[in-house]
Design a protein around this motif. Structure first.
Motif, PDB file in Angstrom:
ATOM      1  N   LEU A 188       0.822  -1.214   0.000  1.00 34.49           N
ATOM      2  CA  LEU A 188       0.000   0.000   0.000  1.00 34.49           C
ATOM      3  C   LEU A 188       0.857   1.265   0.000  1.00 34.49           C
ATOM      4  O   LEU A 188       0.453   2.294  -0.533  1.00 34.49           O
ATOM      5  N   GLN A 189       2.046   1.187   0.575  1.00 33.82           N
ATOM      6  CA  GLN A 189       2.939   2.347   0.576  1.00 33.82           C
ATOM      7  C   GLN A 189       3.443   2.687  -0.816  1.00 33.82           C
ATOM      8  O   GLN A 189       3.943   3.782  -1.049  1.00 33.82           O
ATOM      9  N   SER A 190       3.272   1.781  -1.761  1.00 39.31           N
ATOM     10  CA  SER A 190       3.690   2.062  -3.137  1.00 39.31           C
ATOM     11  C   SER A 190       2.657   2.909  -3.886  1.00 39.31           C
ATOM     12  O   SER A 190       2.906   3.317  -5.017  1.00 39.31           O
ATOM     13  N   ILE A 191       1.519   3.201  -3.266  1.00 37.46           N
ATOM     14  CA  ILE A 191       0.515   4.076  -3.877  1.00 37.46           C
ATOM     15  C   ILE A 191       0.991   5.517  -3.691  1.00 37.46           C
ATOM     16  O   ILE A 191       1.112   5.979  -2.552  1.00 37.46           O
ATOM     17  N   PRO A 192       1.280   6.225  -4.773  1.00 35.94           N
ATOM     18  CA  PRO A 192       1.870   7.565  -4.652  1.00 35.94           C
ATOM     19  C   PRO A 192       1.065   8.534  -3.777  1.00 35.94           C
ATOM     20  O   PRO A 192       1.637   9.288  -2.995  1.00 35.94           O
ATOM     21  N   GLU A 193      -0.271   8.493  -3.893  1.00 33.69           N
ATOM     22  CA  GLU A 193      -1.108   9.420  -3.113  1.00 33.69           C
ATOM     23  C   GLU A 193      -0.976   9.171  -1.615  1.00 33.69           C
ATOM     24  O   GLU A 193      -1.066  10.100  -0.819  1.00 33.69           O
ATOM     25  N   LEU A 194      -0.793   7.916  -1.226  1.00 33.46           N
ATOM     26  CA  LEU A 194      -0.605   7.611   0.190  1.00 33.46           C
ATOM     27  C   LEU A 194       0.817   7.909   0.638  1.00 33.46           C
ATOM     28  O   LEU A 194       1.043   8.332   1.765  1.00 33.46           O
ATOM     29  N   ALA A 195       1.764   7.702  -0.254  1.00 35.45           N
ATOM     30  CA  ALA A 195       3.165   7.942   0.080  1.00 35.45           C
ATOM     31  C   ALA A 195       3.422   9.416   0.404  1.00 35.45           C
ATOM     32  O   ALA A 195       4.236   9.721   1.274  1.00 35.45           O
ATOM     33  N   ILE A 196       2.710  10.327  -0.262  1.00 38.59           N
ATOM     34  CA  ILE A 196       2.935  11.753  -0.013  1.00 38.59           C
ATOM     35  C   ILE A 196       1.985  12.342   1.030  1.00 38.59           C
ATOM     36  O   ILE A 196       2.180  13.454   1.485  1.00 38.59           O
ATOM     37  N   ASN A 197       0.969  11.589   1.410  1.00 40.12           N
ATOM     38  CA  ASN A 197       0.003  12.073   2.404  1.00 40.12           C
ATOM     39  C   ASN A 197       0.640  12.018   3.786  1.00 40.12           C
ATOM     40  O   ASN A 197       1.156  10.973   4.190  1.00 40.12           O
ATOM     41  N   PRO A 198       0.597  13.125   4.548  1.00 38.02           N
ATOM     42  CA  PRO A 198       1.207  13.096   5.884  1.00 38.02           C
ATOM     43  C   PRO A 198       0.564  12.054   6.808  1.00 38.02           C
ATOM     44  O   PRO A 198       1.210  11.576   7.731  1.00 38.02           O
ATOM     45  N   LEU A 199      -0.669  11.700   6.544  1.00 39.49           N
ATOM     46  CA  LEU A 199      -1.342  10.669   7.342  1.00 39.49           C
ATOM     47  C   LEU A 199      -1.369   9.328   6.621  1.00 39.49           C
ATOM     48  O   LEU A 199      -2.109   8.424   7.003  1.00 39.49           O
ATOM     49  N   LEU A 244      -8.359   7.070  12.979  1.00 44.93           N
ATOM     50  CA  LEU A 244      -7.046   7.560  12.540  1.00 44.93           C
ATOM     51  C   LEU A 244      -6.325   8.259  13.685  1.00 44.93           C
ATOM     52  O   LEU A 244      -5.105   8.225  13.777  1.00 44.93           O
ATOM     53  N   TYR A 245      -7.092   8.904  14.557  1.00 44.33           N
ATOM     54  CA  TYR A 245      -6.524   9.610  15.705  1.00 44.33           C
ATOM     55  C   TYR A 245      -6.338   8.687  16.907  1.00 44.33           C
ATOM     56  O   TYR A 245      -5.419   8.868  17.699  1.00 44.33           O
ATOM     57  N   ASP A 246      -7.236   7.737  17.069  1.00 38.10           N
ATOM     58  CA  ASP A 246      -7.201   6.821  18.220  1.00 38.10           C
ATOM     59  C   ASP A 246      -6.166   5.730  17.955  1.00 38.10           C
ATOM     60  O   ASP A 246      -6.491   4.601  17.625  1.00 38.10           O
ATOM     61  N   MET A 247      -4.920   6.084  18.138  1.00 39.51           N
ATOM     62  CA  MET A 247      -3.821   5.212  17.730  1.00 39.51           C
ATOM     63  C   MET A 247      -3.738   3.920  18.529  1.00 39.51           C
ATOM     64  O   MET A 247      -3.354   2.882  17.997  1.00 39.51           O
ATOM     65  N   ASP A 248      -4.112   3.955  19.794  1.00 37.33           N
ATOM     66  CA  ASP A 248      -4.043   2.726  20.601  1.00 37.33           C
ATOM     67  C   ASP A 248      -5.363   1.964  20.605  1.00 37.33           C
ATOM     68  O   ASP A 248      -5.503   0.953  21.288  1.00 37.33           O
ATOM     69  N   ARG A 249      -6.333   2.466  19.847  1.00 46.41           N
ATOM     70  CA  ARG A 249      -7.640   1.816  19.669  1.00 46.41           C
ATOM     71  C   ARG A 249      -8.372   1.536  20.986  1.00 46.41           C
ATOM     72  O   ARG A 249      -9.019   0.516  21.150  1.00 46.41           O
ATOM     73  N   ASP A 250      -8.286   2.498  21.904  1.00 47.54           N
ATOM     74  CA  ASP A 250      -8.980   2.331  23.187  1.00 47.54           C
ATOM     75  C   ASP A 250     -10.321   3.059  23.229  1.00 47.54           C
ATOM     76  O   ASP A 250     -10.979   3.107  24.258  1.00 47.54           O
ATOM     77  N   GLY A 251     -10.736   3.636  22.090  1.00 46.38           N
ATOM     78  CA  GLY A 251     -12.028   4.315  22.037  1.00 46.38           C
ATOM     79  C   GLY A 251     -11.974   5.755  22.504  1.00 46.38           C
ATOM     80  O   GLY A 251     -13.010   6.400  22.661  1.00 46.38           O
ATOM     81  N   ARG A 252     -10.777   6.283  22.709  1.00 49.27           N
ATOM     82  CA  ARG A 252     -10.602   7.661  23.157  1.00 49.27           C
ATOM     83  C   ARG A 252      -9.381   8.253  22.451  1.00 49.27           C
ATOM     84  O   ARG A 252      -8.411   7.552  22.206  1.00 49.27           O
ATOM     85  N   ILE A 253      -9.448   9.536  22.168  1.00 53.51           N
ATOM     86  CA  ILE A 253      -8.281  10.234  21.621  1.00 53.51           C
ATOM     87  C   ILE A 253      -7.652  11.004  22.772  1.00 53.51           C
ATOM     88  O   ILE A 253      -8.246  11.947  23.304  1.00 53.51           O
ATOM     89  N   SER A 254      -6.474  10.585  23.161  1.00 55.82           N
ATOM     90  CA  SER A 254      -5.770  11.256  24.257  1.00 55.82           C
ATOM     91  C   SER A 254      -5.043  12.498  23.732  1.00 55.82           C
ATOM     92  O   SER A 254      -4.891  12.678  22.518  1.00 55.82           O
ATOM     93  N   ARG A 255      -4.563  13.301  24.635  1.00 53.48           N
ATOM     94  CA  ARG A 255      -3.785  14.483  24.263  1.00 53.48           C
ATOM     95  C   ARG A 255      -2.568  14.062  23.431  1.00 53.48           C
ATOM     96  O   ARG A 255      -2.273  14.671  22.414  1.00 53.48           O
ATOM     97  N   ASP A 256      -1.867  13.029  23.885  1.00 54.31           N
ATOM     98  CA  ASP A 256      -0.672  12.583  23.162  1.00 54.31           C
ATOM     99  C   ASP A 256      -1.000  12.085  21.760  1.00 54.31           C
ATOM    100  O   ASP A 256      -0.251  12.334  20.817  1.00 54.31           O
ATOM    101  N   GLU A 257      -2.114  11.361  21.617  1.00 57.68           N
ATOM    102  CA  GLU A 257      -2.503  10.866  20.294  1.00 57.68           C
ATOM    103  C   GLU A 257      -2.839  12.020  19.358  1.00 57.68           C
ATOM    104  O   GLU A 257      -2.392  12.047  18.205  1.00 57.68           O
ATOM    105  N   LEU A 258      -3.601  12.990  19.861  1.00 55.48           N
ATOM    106  CA  LEU A 258      -3.956  14.143  19.041  1.00 55.48           C
ATOM    107  C   LEU A 258      -2.702  14.925  18.661  1.00 55.48           C
ATOM    108  O   LEU A 258      -2.529  15.319  17.500  1.00 55.48           O
TER     109      LEU A 258
END
Length: 196
Positions: A51-62, A122-136
């Motif tokens: 999937l990283q070989s898709i140019p649009e994803l490779a240049i997207n910051p996310l 996309l924001y809930d990096m640890d998948r705990d159902g909450r976006i923490s300050r550090d994740e944001l």
């Protein structure tokens, strides 16, 4: 390649994917052709590297966060069905005219709620159902790079959490996220015109 792609997919599979994702028969066969071109190992699955070989994803910051959304927790491969299921989040909402008559089908994958849930994850990096300050902070840093000083970014994150956190636990729940984005046009911002 398109005609070969349609012969490799069984008609029943195409019909099931149509019902599940809302993609048309021709869109599915074109997506399958794209999928097989990305499948470097030719094993019917894609890895993160594929999937990283898709140019649009490779240049997207996310790009890395979006790529990780293709994979179920603990999985490092995605099959074609999972690939189309993830892409269906980006179908324009006005494409929901052919919604299934099956009452157990629930909301279409590309509904406003499901688009918001996809974004939330996309924001809930640890998948705990909450976006923490550090994740944001981490996700915003990915988005802006070094264009904003850490202090400024921290201030933006603190204000956002203060504004969005109605229960006072210093994190953002999905309900908080939905309220925060109630005036945001997710239907347009999170839509890609697929293969028209």
């Amino acid at each position: 390649m398109g005609s070969q792609a349609s012969t490799l997919l069984r008609e029943e599979e195409i019909e099931e994917i149509k019902k599940e994702t809302g993609f048309s028969h021709s869109q599915i066969t074109r997506l399958y052709s794209r999928f097989t071109s990305l499948d470097k190992c030719q094993n019917g699955t894609l890895s993160q590297e594929d999937l990283q070989s898709i140019p649009e994803l490779a240049i997207n910051p996310l790009g890395d966060r979006i790529i990780s959304a293709f994979f179920a927790e603990g999985e490092d491969q995605v099959n074609f069905r999972g690939f189309t299921r993830t892409l269906a989040h980006f179908r324009p909402i006005e494409d929901n005219n052919e919604r299934s008559n099956d009452p157990t089908a629930g909301e279409p994958i590309n509904s406003r709620t499901n688009k918001l849930l996809f974004s939330f994850r996309l924001y809930d990096m640890d998948r705990d159902g909450r976006i923490s300050r550090d994740e944001l902070l981490q996700v915003l840093r990915m988005m802006v790079g070094t264009n904003i000083l850490d202090e400024q970014l921290g201030s933006i994150v603190d204000r956002t959490i203060q504004e969005a956190n109605w229960n006072g636990d210093n994190s953002i729940s999905f309900d908080d996220f939905v309220k925060l984005l109630e005036d945001f046009d997710v239907e347009q911002k999170m839509s890609i015109r697929f293969l028209h």
